[in-house]
Design a protein around this motif. Structure first.
Motif, PDB file in Angstrom:
ATOM      1  N   LEU A 356      76.221  24.653  -5.275  1.00 12.44           N
ATOM      2  CA  LEU A 356      77.016  23.575  -4.674  1.00 12.44           C
ATOM      3  C   LEU A 356      78.069  23.033  -5.635  1.00 12.44           C
ATOM      4  O   LEU A 356      79.051  22.414  -5.186  1.00 12.44           O
ATOM      5  N   PRO A 360      73.729  17.283  -4.582  1.00 12.65           N
ATOM      6  CA  PRO A 360      73.668  17.189  -3.116  1.00 12.65           C
ATOM      7  C   PRO A 360      73.016  15.901  -2.633  1.00 12.65           C
ATOM      8  O   PRO A 360      72.292  15.230  -3.375  1.00 12.65           O
ATOM      9  N   GLU A 361      73.277  15.583  -1.389  1.00 13.17           N
ATOM     10  CA  GLU A 361      72.624  14.469  -0.714  1.00 13.17           C
ATOM     11  C   GLU A 361      71.421  14.999   0.054  1.00 13.17           C
ATOM     12  O   GLU A 361      71.409  16.155   0.485  1.00 13.17           O
ATOM     13  N   THR A 364      71.210  17.942   3.012  1.00 12.59           N
ATOM     14  CA  THR A 364      72.139  19.059   2.831  1.00 12.59           C
ATOM     15  C   THR A 364      71.387  20.390   2.913  1.00 12.59           C
ATOM     16  O   THR A 364      70.296  20.526   2.358  1.00 12.59           O
ATOM     17  N   GLU A 374      66.920  23.559   2.323  1.00  8.56           N
ATOM     18  CA  GLU A 374      67.262  22.199   2.754  1.00  8.56           C
ATOM     19  C   GLU A 374      66.842  21.213   1.671  1.00  8.56           C
ATOM     20  O   GLU A 374      65.699  21.229   1.203  1.00  8.56           O
ATOM     21  N   ASN A 399      76.004  20.684   6.359  1.00  7.63           N
ATOM     22  CA  ASN A 399      75.875  19.537   5.473  1.00  7.63           C
ATOM     23  C   ASN A 399      75.407  18.350   6.284  1.00  7.63           C
ATOM     24  O   ASN A 399      75.995  18.012   7.322  1.00  7.63           O
TER      25      ASN A 399
END
Length: 400
Positions: A356, A360-361, A364, A374, A399
């Protein structure tokens, strides 16, 4: 003779097989062996062609058609009965043919040795003129790591799959370093000798490990290793403190980062150690590796836990797995049967961040090597927990 398996031949020679011993002696001098075989082969072929020509002239005269038909006929007979068929049989059953032929070829070589020696004089002279040096039998028998791996993979039913897997893992030890297997520093269980006595007692009594690193204040100040058995006396007497731990400690064993597993296995054996602390080029602690970690890389897991309760791996009803972000990629591949890339980051968190190129959140989803991953939980700028779908393409990349 040329198609026979040289390794099986050596095995039979070591066990005193007479045919194998005779064949090995012949193959030790390939030029002389080929000389006597081809001498007889070409002599018979030339004699057969001459004989057919003489018979044709006497029966049919010197007509071109008759000689042409005779040439085709003798060529056909030689190809079928003297060349192709015998060679196919020899290549299919090399041992049976070679061992039987050695009883004939050995005395023939002795009888025809002067002729073979004379022919080889011209052969060797021509090879020197062309600056060619025929490779010896020893060079042909040397196998590299990749050749050995191919040999094991193609062993088929000769080796049980479990044995084949162990051999392949053993060949891979030089390509894997301690960095690939170590327990990261953040997941290490260690004892702070400056902690309260109650904390020390609780930590030692609930530990699942027999050997624990000792440190003073912070992990960069390692003062030794403690065997829980050695601390048992102080635990019973209630005199568990920093001084008691220092008396029971053993000297810490440090391992340079990047050490190949096979090398480290030998070092563990030579130094009679079972646990080592991995440090980088600056002496900073990176993690911990044990003898059991290396053995598990060769023979597989020793754990007796149920598959669904494997440390750091929780199976879900839909077949996916919840995996800790700090889990080693190699461990994930081995335990879950996946094929995530091993080049580059060593942990799942590092693998996600590399793909990425950002933190990440939660929610995502991305694909790594065809597997949907995930992000479930992010903590302190790192992936804490992720869900992996073993079947490639199970979830579309998106996303959240």
């Amino acid at each position: 003779m040329m198609a026979i398996n040289r390794y099986r031949l050596r095995h039979l020679v070591r066990h005193g097989h007479r045919g194998a011993m005779r064949t090995a002696r012949l193959l030790a001098n390939t030029d002389k062996l080929l000389g006597v075989i081809l001498l007889g082969n070409n002599l018979i072929n030339a004699a057969a062609a001459t004989l057919v020509t003489v018979i044709t002239i006497r029966v049919f005269g010197q007509g071109e058609l008759a000689l042409g038909m005779a040439t085709l006929a003798v060529t056909f007979v030689i190809l079928v009965f003297s060349e192709v068929t015998p060679k196919v049989i020899g290549a299919t059953y090399p041992e049976k043919i070679a061992f039987a032929a050695s009883f004939v070829l050995t005395p023939l070589l002795k009888l025809a040795y002067p002729v073979v020696w004379f022919i080889n004089l011209f052969v060797q002279g021509l090879l020197r003129l062309l600056r060619l040096r025929p490779s010896g039998e020893n060079q042909d028998s040397v196998l590299g790591i990749e050749e050995l791996r191919t040999l094991v993979l193609e062993s088929g039913k000769l080796l049980p799959s479990a044995h084949r897997g162990i051999l392949l893992n053993l060949l891979d030890l030089e390509e894997i370093s301690v960095d690939d297997l170590m327990t990261p520093r953040s997941q290490m269980e260690a004892i702070d000798i400056e902690a309260e006595a109650d904390t020390l007692l609780r930590q030692l009594s609930t530990s699942h490990h027999t050997r624990l690193p000792l440190y003073r204040g912070h992990l960069d100040d390692i003062v030794g290793m403690l065997h829980v058995r050695d601390a048992a006396y102080h635990m019973r007497s209630g005199e568990l403190d920093a001084e008691a731990l220092m008396q029971s400690r053993q000297e810490a064993y440090f391992i340079p980062s990047g050490t190949p597993l096979f090398t480290q296995l030998r070092h563990f054996q030579e130094n009679q150690r079972r646990v080592g602390l991995v440090v980088d080029e600056y002496g900073e602690l990176m993690g911990l590796v044990t003898l059991e970690d290396i053995l598990e890389e060769i023979v597989g897991e020793f754990t007796t836990q149920a598959p669904a309760q494997l440390s750091g791996f929780i199976i879900q009803p839909d077949g996916s797995w919840l995996v800790e972000g700090a889990s080693q990629v190699r461990s994930i591949n081995r335990k879950l049967g996946l094929h995530l890339p091993l080049e580059g980051p060593k942990t799942l968190n590092g693998l996600v961040l590399e793909h990425l190129e950002d933190i990440p959140e939660p929610g995502t989803t991305l694909k790594i090597a065809g597997y949907a991953v995930e992000i479930v939980q992010v903590q302190e700028r790192a992936v804490k927990v992720a869900r992996i779908f073993p079947i490639a393409g199970n979830v579309d990349t998106a996303n959240g």
